[in-house]
Design a protein around this motif. Structure first.
Motif, PDB file in Angstrom:
ATOM      1  N   GLU A 182      -3.424   0.509  -3.978  1.00 39.02           N
ATOM      2  CA  GLU A 182      -3.198  -0.828  -3.118  1.00 39.02           C
ATOM      3  C   GLU A 182      -3.188  -1.728  -3.672  1.00 39.02           C
ATOM      4  O   GLU A 182      -3.624  -2.644  -5.253  1.00 39.02           O
ATOM      5  CB  GLU A 182      -4.511  -1.059  -1.867  1.00 39.02           C
ATOM      6  CG  GLU A 182      -4.080  -2.353  -1.405  1.00 39.02           C
ATOM      7  CD  GLU A 182      -5.340  -3.272  -0.819  1.00 39.02           C
ATOM      8  OE1 GLU A 182      -5.463  -3.380   0.382  1.00 39.02           O
ATOM      9  OE2 GLU A 182      -6.734  -2.328  -1.049  1.00 39.02           O
ATOM     10  N   VAL A 205       0.409   5.071   1.042  1.00 38.52           N
ATOM     11  CA  VAL A 205      -0.745   6.069   0.444  1.00 38.52           C
ATOM     12  C   VAL A 205       0.228   7.614   0.553  1.00 38.52           C
ATOM     13  O   VAL A 205       1.163   7.736   2.461  1.00 38.52           O
ATOM     14  CB  VAL A 205      -1.352   5.641   2.663  1.00 38.52           C
ATOM     15  CG1 VAL A 205      -2.382   6.574   3.179  1.00 38.52           C
ATOM     16  CG2 VAL A 205      -1.475   4.059   2.891  1.00 38.52           C
ATOM     17  N   PHE A 210       3.670  10.157   3.262  1.00 39.94           N
ATOM     18  CA  PHE A 210       3.143   9.070   2.754  1.00 39.94           C
ATOM     19  C   PHE A 210       3.437   8.110   2.997  1.00 39.94           C
ATOM     20  O   PHE A 210       4.689   7.962   3.983  1.00 39.94           O
ATOM     21  CB  PHE A 210       3.254   9.419   0.607  1.00 39.94           C
ATOM     22  CG  PHE A 210       4.905   8.614   0.397  1.00 39.94           C
ATOM     23  CD1 PHE A 210       5.398   7.485   0.224  1.00 39.94           C
ATOM     24  CD2 PHE A 210       5.585   9.166   0.210  1.00 39.94           C
ATOM     25  CE1 PHE A 210       6.634   6.697  -0.133  1.00 39.94           C
ATOM     26  CE2 PHE A 210       7.415   8.902   0.184  1.00 39.94           C
ATOM     27  CZ  PHE A 210       7.603   8.130  -0.253  1.00 39.94           C
ATOM     28  N   ASP A 212      -0.762  11.650   1.061  1.00 40.47           N
ATOM     29  CA  ASP A 212      -1.451  12.879   1.401  1.00 40.47           C
ATOM     30  C   ASP A 212      -0.356  13.723   0.982  1.00 40.47           C
ATOM     31  O   ASP A 212      -0.142  14.993   1.415  1.00 40.47           O
ATOM     32  CB  ASP A 212      -1.181  13.227   3.164  1.00 40.47           C
ATOM     33  CG  ASP A 212      -1.943  14.013   3.771  1.00 40.47           C
ATOM     34  OD1 ASP A 212      -2.908  14.523   2.967  1.00 40.47           O
ATOM     35  OD2 ASP A 212      -2.231  14.549   4.888  1.00 40.47           O
ATOM     36  N   LEU A 242       0.894  -1.191  -0.297  1.00 40.09           N
ATOM     37  CA  LEU A 242      -0.067  -0.121  -0.084  1.00 40.09           C
ATOM     38  C   LEU A 242       0.771   1.132   0.319  1.00 40.09           C
ATOM     39  O   LEU A 242       1.562   1.228   0.829  1.00 40.09           O
ATOM     40  CB  LEU A 242      -0.892  -0.082   1.136  1.00 40.09           C
ATOM     41  CG  LEU A 242      -2.530  -0.653   1.427  1.00 40.09           C
ATOM     42  CD1 LEU A 242      -1.843  -2.614   1.537  1.00 40.09           C
ATOM     43  CD2 LEU A 242      -3.457  -0.528   2.205  1.00 40.09           C
ATOM     44  N   THR A 246      -4.948   6.614  -1.243  1.00 44.71           N
ATOM     45  CA  THR A 246      -3.978   5.317  -1.775  1.00 44.71           C
ATOM     46  C   THR A 246      -3.870   4.307  -2.734  1.00 44.71           C
ATOM     47  O   THR A 246      -5.206   3.874  -3.474  1.00 44.71           O
ATOM     48  CB  THR A 246      -5.486   4.465  -0.170  1.00 44.71           C
ATOM     49  OG1 THR A 246      -4.892   5.570   0.814  1.00 44.71           O
ATOM     50  CG2 THR A 246      -4.716   3.173  -0.072  1.00 44.71           C
TER      51      THR A 246
END
Length: 217
Positions: free
Chosen positions: A165, A63, A191, A65, A61, A163
Motif C-alpha cells: 500500500e 494485492v 492480484f 496472491d 494498493l 498487500t
C-alpha cells in the motif's frame, strides 16, 4: 522516496495491466479505459488519474496472491515505480504478508534513483500466525524518480497473500497524472490493483498472471 518495483510489464498503456481512474474534482469518479484480464510476468502496469485536486489523499494498493511451493523461498517485487505529472507528499509504504513460515524472517529492500539510494531494512520476524507487517516506511516526497521494492520470505503454504500500500497527499492540482510500475516474483497468480482518492475507491481491477508457457484459450 523508496524505489519500489521492477518487472511485470503489462502494457496497454495503463496499469497496463490496467485500469485508469479518472477522478472528477469534487465528486470522485473512476473510469476504466482498457483492462486485459490476463497478463504476463514482466508486463508494465499503468494507472491514469485526471482532474486531481491539490492536497487530497491518494493511495494505490497492489494485492497479490502468489502461488508457490510450501516451504519454498520467494522474492516478490514492485519495480520501477514512477509518478508522471504528480508529486506525492509525505508518502508512506505499508506491506502486509500472510501464509509465511514460522519461525522465519522477511527481508525488505528499497532502491531509488537508479540505485543511488539503497535501503535494506532490518529483517522482520514472522509471527506465529504466519503473518508479517512492515509498515510506516516514509520518504519526504515521491515523483518521477523511480523506486523499486523487493520482499523476500519463506512460504508456509502454496499461496502467499501480499498487500503493498502506497499512500500520500497530492502535491499539486493536475489535469492528468500517470503511475507506472511492474511486478516481479511469481509466474502464476492473481492480484488486484485498487486506486483511492479522498479514501474513496475510484478503480478496482483483478488480473490473472500467467507465464509464457501457458496457452491462451
Amino acid at each position: 522516496m523508496m524505489s519500489i518495483l521492477a518487472g511485470l510489464k503489462w502494457s496497454i498503456g495503463v496499469l497496463s495491466i490496467i485500469c485508469i481512474g479518472m477522478l472528477c474534482i469534487g465528486t470522485v469518479s473512476g473510469v476504466m479505459i482498457s483492462s486485459p484480464d490476463v497478463v504476463k510476468p514482466g508486463d508494465e502496469v499503468s494507472v491514469f488519474v485526471g482532474n486531481l485536486e491539490n492536497n487530497v489523499p491518494v493511495s494505490v494498493l497492489v494485492v497479490g496472491d502468489i502461488k508457490t511451493d510450501a516451504g519454498s523461498f520467494f522474492s516478490y517485487g514492485i519495480h520501477d515505480l514512477k509518478l508522471n505529472g504528480l508529486k506525492l507528499n509525505s508518502p508512506i509504504l505499508n506491506i502486509y504478508l500472510q501464509g509465511l513460515l514460522y519461525p522465519s524472517k522477511v527481508n525488505v529492500t528499497l532502491i531509488q534513483k537508479n540505485g543511488d539510494i539503497y535501503i535494506a531494512l532490518p529483517p522482520k520476524a514472522v509471527k506465529q500466525d504466519g503473518t508479517c507487517e512492515v509498515t510506516n516506511l516514509q520518504r519526504p516526497t515521491l515523483d518521477d524518480n523511480d523506486i523499486s521494492l523487493t520482499i523476500n520470505g519463506t512460504a508456509a503454504k502454496t499461496q502467499v497473500p501480499v498487500t503493498v500500500e502506497l499512500t500520500g497527499t497530492s502535491g499539486s492540482a493536475t489535469s492528468f497524472a500517470e503511475c507506472n510500475f511492474n511486478i516481479r516474483g511469481f509466474s502464476n497468480g492473481v492480484f488486484d490493483v485498487i486506486t483511492k482518492v479522498n479514501n474513496v475507491d475510484v478503480e478496482r481491477k483483478q488480473f490473472t498472471v500467467q507465464d509464457q508457457l501457458i496457452a491462451i484459450k
